[in-house]
Design an enzyme around this catalytic site. Structure first.
Site, PDB file in Angstrom:
ATOM      1  N   GLN A   1      79.085  59.057  96.524  1.00 18.38           N
ATOM      2  CA  GLN A   1      78.158  58.742  97.616  1.00 18.38           C
ATOM      3  C   GLN A   1      78.826  57.932  98.731  1.00 18.38           C
ATOM      4  OE1 GLN A   1      75.526  56.601  94.721  1.00 18.38           O
ATOM      5  NE2 GLN A   1      75.213  55.152  96.376  1.00 18.38           N
TER       6      GLN A   1
ATOM      7  N   HIS B   1      71.870  41.063  92.398  1.00 19.04           N
ATOM      8  CA  HIS B   1      71.190  39.984  93.129  1.00 19.04           C
ATOM      9  C   HIS B   1      69.721  40.047  92.715  1.00 19.04           C
ATOM     10  CE1 HIS B   1      69.825  43.276  95.643  1.00 19.04           C
ATOM     11  NE2 HIS B   1      71.076  43.581  95.943  1.00 19.04           N
TER      12      HIS B   1
ATOM     13  N   TYR C   1      76.863  44.273  90.760  1.00 21.97           N
ATOM     14  CA  TYR C   1      76.919  43.088  91.618  1.00 21.97           C
ATOM     15  C   TYR C   1      75.488  42.606  91.894  1.00 21.97           C
ATOM     16  CZ  TYR C   1      79.432  39.751  94.449  1.00 21.97           C
ATOM     17  OH  TYR C   1      79.987  38.585  94.922  1.00 21.97           O
TER      18      TYR C   1
ATOM     19  N   GLY D   1      67.214  41.249  94.024  1.00 18.30           N
ATOM     20  CA  GLY D   1      66.563  42.557  94.202  1.00 18.30           C
ATOM     21  C   GLY D   1      66.704  43.387  92.923  1.00 18.30           C
ATOM     22  N   HIS D   2      67.932  43.479  92.409  1.00 18.61           N
ATOM     23  CA  HIS D   2      68.148  44.221  91.151  1.00 18.61           C
ATOM     24  C   HIS D   2      67.334  43.589  90.026  1.00 18.61           C
ATOM     25  CE1 HIS D   2      72.222  44.934  93.143  1.00 18.61           C
ATOM     26  NE2 HIS D   2      71.808  46.166  92.899  1.00 18.61           N
TER      27      HIS D   2
ATOM     28  N   GLN E   1      66.290  56.732 100.221  1.00 26.40           N
ATOM     29  CA  GLN E   1      66.796  57.110  98.893  1.00 26.40           C
ATOM     30  C   GLN E   1      65.623  57.342  97.933  1.00 26.40           C
ATOM     31  OE1 GLN E   1      70.341  55.363  96.747  1.00 26.40           O
ATOM     32  NE2 GLN E   1      68.757  54.035  95.910  1.00 26.40           N
TER      33      GLN E   1
HETATM   34  O1  PAF Z   1      70.864  52.261  95.162  1.00 28.46           O
HETATM   35  C1  PAF Z   1      71.942  52.290  94.520  1.00 28.46           C
HETATM   36  O2  PAF Z   1      72.459  51.263  94.066  1.00 28.46           O
HETATM   37  C2  PAF Z   1      72.628  53.625  94.297  1.00 28.46           C
HETATM   38  O3  PAF Z   1      72.500  54.456  95.398  1.00 28.46           O
HETATM   39  C3  PAF Z   1      72.161  54.337  93.003  1.00 28.46           C
HETATM   40  C4  PAF Z   1      70.706  54.713  93.069  1.00 28.46           C
HETATM   41  C5  PAF Z   1      72.419  53.435  91.803  1.00 28.46           C
HETATM   42  C6  PAF Z   1      72.970  55.621  92.808  1.00 28.46           C
HETATM   43  O4  PAF Z   1      74.323  55.362  92.696  1.00 28.46           O
END
Ligand code: PAF
Length: 282
Positions: A61, A34, A32, A36-37, A153
């Site tokens: 998670q 945006h 999904y 940022g990605h 993270q």
């Molecule tokens: O930041 C995320 O989108 C998730 O925590 C990751 C690092 C892809 C692990 O599922």
């Protein structure tokens, strides 16, 4: 752009890339996309020969009452955006290929995982570390790129990689924001218009903290109270999960703002739990 879903095919491909001396960069995502990605993919494109993007909504998670089922997904759009960014390989594994029947191996970094988000999401970092460790050992990338919005993270993954001697450099990249300052997040899609306009104040509050520090306030208990008051006034539909002032890499609480301190917040706005942070200079 290649789209690979089989774990063994991805492993073979990545092993060949690494053996042929390519600099590879992995951007782990849950999709999904945006900006940022996309900024992480752009950084990878500029700093590696081959860009690998994983797209996997990792069930381990999410807690039992969290948003796994309604987590936003749009795979066709994600593939098109990745292609535009010049991504070489998108890895979209099947859940039962990642967590095979009887899966019982977990990666945990308990020390750093118990603060901040770990308090309200006790399962979260174990799930993140396990999937990131799996992705790193499958992809064997030279670099792996993470957004700093999820600061904890990034810190936990950096520690895991150090502790396990994994041969990869963890790269943290700045948070990308909307024009009004709201940190980009796939979960912003959950916000109503009213909640969305209030959510912009999460970042505005963090900027206020920097101003208060510059004006001479160095005690974190006072800063915390002022920030909570600011949120009560400007984010009235918000419910604060936490506001913490911590050492940026140890994540332990600090009483005074000395050189550099991380202000990390999590706020529930409507049905979205939003996180943000800022490095404040003392
Ligand atoms: O930041 C995320 O989108 C998730 O925590 C990751 C690092 C892809 C692990 O599922």
């Amino acid at each position: 752009m290649q789209v690979v879903s089989s774990v063994s095919e991805f492993q073979r491909l990545c092993l060949d890339l690494r053996c042929s001396g390519q600099i590879t960069a992995l951007v782990p995502t849950m999709g999904y996309f945006h900006d940022g990605h996309l900024s992480l993919m752009r950084w990878a494109r500029e700093n590696a020969d081959t860009v690998l993007v994983s797209l996997f909504v990792n069930p381990s998670q999410f807690g039992p009452n969290e948003d796994l089922d309604r987590y936003p997904r749009d795979i066709e759009r994600d593939k098109a955006l990745a292609r535009e960014e010049g991504v070489d390989v998108v890895f979209m594994p099947r859940e039962d290929d990642i967590y095979r029947p009887g899966h019982d191996t977990w990666v945990d970094v308990p020390g750093l995982s118990t603060f901040l988000c770990g308090q309200s999401r006790p399962h979260f970092f174990r799930g993140v570390c396990t999937i990131v460790c799996k992705l790193l050992t499958m992809a064997l990338p030279c670099k792996a790129v993470f957004g700093q919005k999820d600061w904890q993270q990034m810190v936990v993954v950096t520690r895991m990689v150090g502790d396990l001697n994994l041969p990869v450099e963890i790269v943290g990249r700045p948070t990308v924001r909307e024009d009004d300052g709201l940190a980009m997040s796939s979960r912003n899609a959950y916000l109503t218009e009213r909640e969305r306009s209030q959510a912009a104040h999460i970042h505005a509050g963090l900027q206020k903290v920097q101003e208060w520090v510059q004006a001479g306030e160095k005690q974190t208990s006072s800063l915390k109270k002022r920030l909570m008051d600011y949120y009560a006034q400007h984010v009235p539909s918000g419910r604060i999960d936490y506001v913490h002032f911590v050492h940026p890499w140890e994540l332990t609480p600090r009483e005074h703002v000395e050189k550099e301190i991380l202000v990390a917040v999590a706020v529930h706005v409507g049905s979205a739990r939003l996180i943000d942070n800022m490095l404040v200079q003392g």
